[in-house]
Design an enzyme around this catalytic site. Structure first.
Site, short mmCIF file in Angstrom:
data_model
loop_
_atom_site.label_atom_id
_atom_site.label_comp_id
_atom_site.label_asym_id
_atom_site.label_seq_id
_atom_site.Cartn_x
_atom_site.Cartn_y
_atom_site.Cartn_z
CD GLU A 41 -3.15 -0.72 2.12
OE1 GLU A 41 -3.25 0.25 2.57
OE2 GLU A 41 -4.07 -1.51 2.11
CG HIS A 105 -7.78 -0.46 -0.18
ND1 HIS A 105 -9.00 -0.43 0.27
CD2 HIS A 105 -7.03 0.44 0.69
CE1 HIS A 105 -9.32 -0.15 1.57
NE2 HIS A 105 -7.83 0.68 1.63
ZN LIG Z 1 -7.45 1.70 3.35
#
Ligand SMILES: [Zn+2]
Length: 161
Positions: A41, A105
């Protein structure tokens, strides 16, 4: 939608308020889309202008080396991003402001996690104005929301590419 100057969303907290995001910002954050299994991420802050009721995002910061990144978690270190925000604010003659947060994400149809919602509640409780939150999916579909006073609502799904 790539090629258009701005991505539009309506601000659910303000019926006449639009959220404008420059296509260059979408291009920039999509460089961090988690298209491979190993990618972690990423995230940063969104900078831009408040024009009356409208929020205009013109710039995003990249992850700093101090951020903690894993497949399903991004924890931003405040300091490096805050420095960039302060510099941009000074250099723009105090016109460019902190407008919110983005992160990636590893999902094609991204939704805020409970951790995201908890974090955003904290951030909006400290802010005096509406903020923008963007989650970058891994297949050119992104979640766009705005938040104020501990509440974050979806504004739009952004599809690009
Ligand atoms: Zn998140």
């Amino acid at each position: 939608m790539r090629g258009l100057p701005v991505i539009l969303g309506e601000n659910p907290f303000n019926p006449d308020g639009l959220i404008l995001i420059e296509a260059s910002v979408i291009d920039f954050v999509e460089r961090y889309a988690q298209r491979s299994i190993a990618s972690t991420e990423a995230g940063g802050i969104l900078l831009g202008h408040r024009k009356g009721k409208h929020l205009h995002v013109v710039c995003a910061t990249e992850p700093s080396t101090a951020d903690r990144r894993s497949r399903f978690r991004f924890q931003r270190e405040i300091e490096p991003h805050q420095t960039i925000a302060t510099q941009a604010w000074r250099q723009s003659g105090q016109k460019m402001d902190y407008l919110g947060e983005w992160h990636s994400h590893p999902e094609s149809n991204p939704h805020p996690s409970n951790i995201d919602l908890t974090e955003w509640k904290k951030i909006t409780s400290r802010a005096s104005e509406c903020l923008v939150f963007l989650i970058v999916g891994n297949a050119n579909e992104h979640w766009l929301g705005t938040g104020r006073d501990r509440t974050v609502l979806i504004a739009n799904r952004v599809v690009s590419g």
